[in-house]
Write an enzyme that holds these catalytic residues in place. Structure first.
Site, PDB file in Angstrom:
ATOM      1  N   TYR A  42     -13.776   1.624 -13.219  1.00 51.47           N
ATOM      2  CA  TYR A  42     -13.503   0.484 -12.353  1.00 51.47           C
ATOM      3  C   TYR A  42     -12.063   0.561 -11.829  1.00 51.47           C
ATOM      4  O   TYR A  42     -11.796   0.390 -10.638  1.00 51.47           O
ATOM      5  CB  TYR A  42     -13.725  -0.814 -13.144  1.00 51.47           C
ATOM      6  CG  TYR A  42     -13.401  -2.069 -12.382  1.00 51.47           C
ATOM      7  CD1 TYR A  42     -14.375  -2.717 -11.621  1.00 51.47           C
ATOM      8  CD2 TYR A  42     -12.117  -2.621 -12.427  1.00 51.47           C
ATOM      9  CE1 TYR A  42     -14.076  -3.875 -10.919  1.00 51.47           C
ATOM     10  CE2 TYR A  42     -11.806  -3.774 -11.725  1.00 51.47           C
ATOM     11  CZ  TYR A  42     -12.788  -4.399 -10.971  1.00 51.47           C
ATOM     12  OH  TYR A  42     -12.488  -5.542 -10.271  1.00 51.47           O
ATOM     13  N   SER A  88     -17.544 -39.146 -10.513  1.00 50.40           N
ATOM     14  CA  SER A  88     -17.439 -38.996 -11.964  1.00 50.40           C
ATOM     15  C   SER A  88     -18.765 -39.475 -12.540  1.00 50.40           C
ATOM     16  O   SER A  88     -19.626 -39.936 -11.807  1.00 50.40           O
ATOM     17  CB  SER A  88     -16.277 -39.815 -12.503  1.00 50.40           C
ATOM     18  OG  SER A  88     -16.434 -41.144 -12.093  1.00 50.40           O
ATOM     19  N   ASP A 124     -16.085 -29.204 -20.999  1.00 53.09           N
ATOM     20  CA  ASP A 124     -14.841 -29.954 -21.067  1.00 53.09           C
ATOM     21  C   ASP A 124     -13.772 -29.104 -20.389  1.00 53.09           C
ATOM     22  O   ASP A 124     -13.033 -28.378 -21.039  1.00 53.09           O
ATOM     23  CB  ASP A 124     -14.506 -30.195 -22.545  1.00 53.09           C
ATOM     24  CG  ASP A 124     -13.506 -31.320 -22.688  1.00 53.09           C
ATOM     25  OD1 ASP A 124     -13.233 -31.997 -21.686  1.00 53.09           O
ATOM     26  OD2 ASP A 124     -13.008 -31.494 -23.809  1.00 53.09           O
ATOM     27  N   CYS A 439      -4.829 -28.395 -68.861  1.00 51.36           N
ATOM     28  CA  CYS A 439      -4.948 -29.241 -67.668  1.00 51.36           C
ATOM     29  C   CYS A 439      -6.391 -29.724 -67.489  1.00 51.36           C
ATOM     30  O   CYS A 439      -7.316 -28.918 -67.449  1.00 51.36           O
ATOM     31  CB  CYS A 439      -4.516 -28.423 -66.451  1.00 51.36           C
ATOM     32  SG  CYS A 439      -4.591 -29.347 -64.926  1.00 51.36           S
TER      33      CYS A 439
HETATM   34  C1  9MJ Z   1     -19.753 -30.928 -16.415  1.00 53.01           C
HETATM   35  N1  9MJ Z   1     -18.561 -31.454 -16.603  1.00 53.01           N
HETATM   36  O1  9MJ Z   1     -20.147 -29.986 -17.068  1.00 53.01           O
HETATM   37  C2  9MJ Z   1     -21.199 -32.693 -13.729  1.00 53.01           C
HETATM   38  N2  9MJ Z   1     -20.572 -31.513 -15.378  1.00 53.01           N
HETATM   39  O2  9MJ Z   1     -22.177 -33.770 -11.832  1.00 53.01           O
HETATM   40  C3  9MJ Z   1     -21.855 -31.172 -15.080  1.00 53.01           C
HETATM   41  N3  9MJ Z   1     -20.178 -32.465 -14.527  1.00 53.01           N
HETATM   42  C4  9MJ Z   1     -21.163 -33.637 -12.650  1.00 53.01           C
HETATM   43  N4  9MJ Z   1     -22.245 -31.915 -14.048  1.00 53.01           N
HETATM   44  C5  9MJ Z   1     -21.834 -34.726 -10.943  1.00 53.01           C
HETATM   45  N5  9MJ Z   1     -22.581 -30.231 -15.747  1.00 53.01           N
HETATM   46  C6  9MJ Z   1     -20.587 -35.149 -11.220  1.00 53.01           C
HETATM   47  C7  9MJ Z   1     -20.152 -34.451 -12.302  1.00 53.01           C
END
Ligand code: 9MJ
Length: 680
Positions: A42, A88, A124, A439
Site C-alpha cells: 500500500y 437530538s 458515544d 492475624c
Molecule cells: C448514535 N449516537 O449512535 C442517532 N445515533 O438519529 C444513532 N444517533 C440519531 N442515531 C437521529 N445511531 C438523531 C440522532
C-alpha cells in the site's frame, strides 16, 4: 521506484489508476475490514502517487488520497448553518419508557398493529454531518446546537474510513450524510499509553479523546488520532433519491463506501426492541467501541414524516440508555483490608451512588501506587466506574471540587487487623501483614496450610471444616486445633461422633512430625518444602532458625535476601512467636535432627534430586527421606541444576523436562538396586 518523466497523458492515466487502487484498498481496509494487500505494498502505491503528483502538480485534486492532510492550521473554525436541523433524541431509561414510546407511535399512526423498528447501538461519540456534492466530500460539520455547527472539513478529511469520493455513481448530486465520529477502544488505549510514556495528559475516555481530536485547528494532529465513523442517517438529498426505509438507506450508504454499524437490525414491535436491547447489553463490553444505549427508529420514512417532531427531537425515534457506567460521588474515607494471604488493600468508602445498575458504596483502590496515581485525598469528589459485573473502581478525582479540609491518605504502619508489622517487597505494589500465624484475616488459610499433607498432614480435616471452626470462633490460631474436643467437633455440619473421634485421633498422631514439616507449615512467605528442609539441615534446631538474622539466613542453600527477610520478619512478630510456643505446649514435637553419624556414608552429598510419578515400594515421602538421608537435596522441580530424577509410574511433565535437559532419569528399580549397594 523512481521513473523518468513521462508524457503528461500517461502520467494522468497512471495517477488515476493509482488513486482508484488506493481508494479501493482504503475501502477494503477501513470499511470492509478485509484488506487485500500488505501495508508495504500500500505504501508503495501511495509513494508512487505522491511522486507523480510532485512531478505534475497541476494534476492534484482535493479528492486525491494524498490530500487527506495538508493544509496549514486554521486560526478558528468557521460556522456552518445546517440546512436541515440536526436533531437530538429523547431518552428512555427502562422498558416502561420504551413501551410508552411505542404506544405513542402507534396511537399517532392510528394503527394498533406492531410497528417496524430499526435498532442500532447508540455510539458515544461526536455527531457530525458530511456533505457530498457530485460524490465529493465538500464539507464536514459538527452538530453544534443543531442549527449551527463548526466547519471541521479539514479534520474529517483525515479520517481514513470517511471516503473523500463516494464509490459508484448512483448517489444523489447533493447528499448529506450524518453519523457519529468515535474513537475505538483499542486506539484510545494506545493513544493514552503513548501519552503516559511521554508524561503527557491522558484522555479521560474515548468520547473526550474523539472530541479533543476533532477540535484540533491543526488537522495534522487529527490525522494521528485513531478516529472512525458510523453513518446513521441522511440529511439533504438533491438531484437523486434514497430508499424509503431507514435500514435500506444505510444499506445504500454501504454501497457508496460509507461505514455503517454492522449491528443494525430491523425488528417488529416493542417486545423485539427490548430483546435487542438485552442482547446488546450482553455484547456491549465485547464491542470494539463504547456505546451508551440503543436507538430505535421507525423504519418507514413515510411514517416518520407523519409522526414529525417535538421541539428538537423526532417523535419517531428514541434512545434507550444503558444505566450510566460512571457517576460522581464523595470519597468519605479509605480503609485498609487484609486479604486471606495477608495482602493489604486500600478500599474506598463512598457516599452511596447508583452506577452501572447498582448502588455502590465501596470500591477497590488496588494498592498505594494506584492511590498515588489517582492523586486521591479523602473528601474528594471522585468518578466511580462500574461496567458489566466487574467490581466498581474509582477512576479519577475531580481536583477542582477538592474541599479545603481534604485529607491525605495514610498507609498504616502496622496491620489494621492484628497490628503486626507490614512489609513490602521490592518491585511489588502490595503491602503485606507479617503476622501470618496470628492475624485473624489470614486465620483460615494459615490453619489449612499448617494441617495440609506436606505440613502436619492431619487426616480428615477438610477446608469446609476449618471454615466452620473459624467462623464459630472455636479455632483462633493453629494451636487451638489441638485443643478441640470430640463434643465440639461433632457439633459441626456433617460430623458425627465417630468422625469427630477420628479427627481428634488424627490430630494426636500429627503432633509427631519433623522440624522441616513444622517450619513449612508455618506458612512463611516463599518458604516451601525445599527451603524448610535447607533451613533445618543448616540450623538443626528451631531456636537457631528463630534467632537468625537476614544476613545469616542467606548462608543457607537457596535462601536469597528476599526470602531471608521474610523469615526474619516472621520470627520478629511477637504474636507469631506466641503461637509457636503454644503449638509446642499442646505437644507438637519432632526428633532432634540426627547429625549424620561420624563416617556415615553420604553418597549423594551435593546432589539435587527430584521425585515424580507414583512409587510402588515406598511412598514419595519415604523416598524423599531416604534421599535426604543419603545426603541429597530434594526439590520440587526439574532444572539444569537437577542431578537426577527419580521417576515412578505415570511420570508426566517433569520426566519430559528431565529428558529434554539431559538430566539423568532413575527408575524405581534402579533406585532400589542402588539402595542395596549403599546398604540403606
Ligand atoms: C448514535 N449516537 O449512535 C442517532 N445515533 O438519529 C444513532 N444517533 C440519531 N442515531 C437521529 N445511531 C438523531 C440522532
Amino acid at each position: 521506484m523512481t521513473q523518468t518523466s513521462m508524457f503528461p497523458q500517461d502520467a494522468e492515466q497512471e495517477i488515476q489508476s493509482l488513486r482508484d487502487q488506493i481508494n479501493d484498498h482504503n475501502h477494503r481496509y477501513y470499511v470492509q475490514d478485509d484488506p487485500e494487500i500488505t501495508d508495504s505494498a500500500y505504501d508503495r502505491l501511495m509513494n508512487r502517487l505522491k511522486e507523480l503528483e510532485t512531478e505534475h502538480p497541476d494534476q492534484i485534486t482535493a479528492e486525491s488520497p494524498t490530500q487527506r492532510v495538508g493544509a496549514a492550521p486554521l486560526s478558528a473554525f468557521g460556522q456552518i448553518r445546517h440546512e436541515l436541523p440536526m436533531l437530538s433524541l429523547d431518552n428512555a431509561f427502562n422498558e416502561d419508557d420504551l413501551n410508552d414510546f411505542d404506544r405513542r407511535v402507534r396511537d399517532r399512526l392510528g394503527n394498533a398493529e406492531s410497528v417496524e423498528y430499526a435498532c442500532e447501538p447508540k455510539l458515544d461519540g461526536i455527531a457530525v454531518s458530511l456533505l457530498y456534492e457530485n460524490g465529493r466530500l465538500v464539507r464536514g460539520a459538527t452538530r453544534g446546537d443543531g442549527s449551527t455547527g463548526e466547519d471541521i472539513t479539514m479534520n474529517v478529511r483525515t479520517i481514513p474510513s470517511i471516503p473523500l469520493q463516494l464509490v459508484g455513481s448512483d448517489w444523489p448530486e447533493r447528499l448529506e450524510v450524518r453519523g457519529e465520529i468515535f474513537m475505538p477502544r483499542a486506539g484510545f488505549e494506545k493513544l493514552n499509553q503513548r501519552a503516559k510514556a511521554r508524561d503527557e495528559k491522558v484522555f479521560v475516555n474515548p468520547r473526550n479523546a474523539a472530541a479533543g481530536s476533532l477540535r484540533q485547528l491543526d488537522s495534522r494532529v487529527t490525522a494521528k488520532r485513531p478516529l472512525d465513523m458510523y453513518c446513521y442517517s441522511g440529511g439533504i438529498v438533491e438531484g437523486g433519491s434514497l430508499p424509503t426505509k431507514h435500514a435500506d438507506i444505510l444499506e445504500r450508504f454501504k454501497d457508496w463506501g460509507l461505514r455503517v454499524n454492522p449491528e443494525l437490525r430491523v425488528v417488529q414491535g416493542a417486545k423485539a426492541c427490548a430483546d435487542y436491547f438485552a442482547r446488546m447489553s450482553e455484547k456491549r463490553d465485547g464491542l470494539p467501541y463504547e456505546i451508551d444505549g440503543i436507538v430505535y427508529k421507525v423504519n418507514e420514512l413515510a411514517l416518520q414524516e407523519r409522526l414529525g417532531f417535538v421541539a428538537r427531537a423526532p417523535r419517531w425515534a428514541i434512545a434507550h440508555k444503558f444505566p450510566a457506567q460512571e457517576e460522581m460521588t464523595i470519597l468519605k474515607d479509605v480503609e485498609f483490608q487484609v486479604g486471606r494471604t495477608g495482602a493489604i488493600t486500600p478500599v474506598a468508602r463512598l457516599q452511596p451512588v447508583f452506577v452501572g445498575g447498582v448502588t455502590v458504596s465501596n470500591a477497590t483502590l488496588h494498592n498505594m501506587d494506584e492511590v498515588a496515581r489517582l492523586g486521591l485525598k479523602i473528601g474528594d469528589t471522585v468518578v466511580v466506574h462500574r461496567a458489566g459485573d466487574v467490581i466498581p473502581k474509582v477512576v479519577r478525582a475531580v481536583e477542582s471540587k477538592r474541599p479545603d479540609d481534604a485529607r491525605d491518605i495514610e498507609f498504616p504502619d502496622t496491620c489494621p487487623v492484628c497490628d503486626s508489622e507490614v512489609e513490602r517487597d521490592e518491585g511489588e505494589a502490595a503491602f503485606r501483614c507479617t503476622g501470618g500465624l496470628f492475624c485473624s484475616a489470614q486465620r483460615k488459610e494459615a490453619i489449612k496450610h499448617f494441617s495440609a499433607r506436606k505440613a502436619l498432614d492431619v487426616d480428615g480435616l477438610g477446608d469446609k471444616l476449618v471454615d466452620q471452626f473459624v467462623e464459630k470462633g472455636l479455632v483462633k490460631t493453629v494451636a487451638d486445633l489441638f485443643k478441640l474436643t470430640v463434643e465440639q467437633i461433632s457439633g459441626m455440619e456433617r460430623m458425627g461422633k465417630k468422625s469427630a473421634t477420628n479427627l481428634v485421633n488424627a490430630l494426636e498422631v500429627s503432633k509427631k512430625t519433623t522440624l522441616a514439616r513444622f517450619i513449612y507449615g508455618l506458612g512463611i512467605r516463599e518458604v516451601g518444602e525445599a527451603t524448610a528442609q535447607s533451613l533445618v539441615s543448616h540450623y538443626k534446631e528451631l531456636d537457631a532458625i528463630k534467632a537468625a538474622t537476614t544476613e545469616q539466613l542467606q548462608e543457607v542453600d537457596d535462601v536469597g535476601p528476599i526470602v531471608a527477610s521474610h523469615i526474619e520478619k516472621f520470627f520478629r512478630q511477637e504474636h507469631n512467636l506466641e503461637v509457636i510456643d503454644e503449638l509446642l505446649t499442646v505437644g507438637i514435637h519432632w526428633e532432634q535432627e540426627a547429625e549424620p553419624e561420624e563416617g556415615a556414608e553420604q553418597p549423594l552429598e551435593g546432589e539435587v534430586w527430584v521425585l515424580t510419578g507414583s512409587l510402588q515400594s515406598m511412598t514419595r515421602d519415604e523416598g524423599k527421606a531416604i534421599l535426604q538421608q543419603l545426603g541429597a537435596k530434594v526439590t520440587g522441580s526439574v532444572s539444569a541444576k537437577t542431578t537426577a530424577l527419580l521417576a515412578g509410574e505415570k511420570a508426566g511433565s517433569k520426566l519430559t523436562k528431565a529428558q529434554n535437559l539431559g538430566v539423568r532419569v532413575v527408575t524405581e528399580d534402579d533406585f532400589n538396586e542402588l539402595r542395596a549397594e549403599w546398604g540403606i
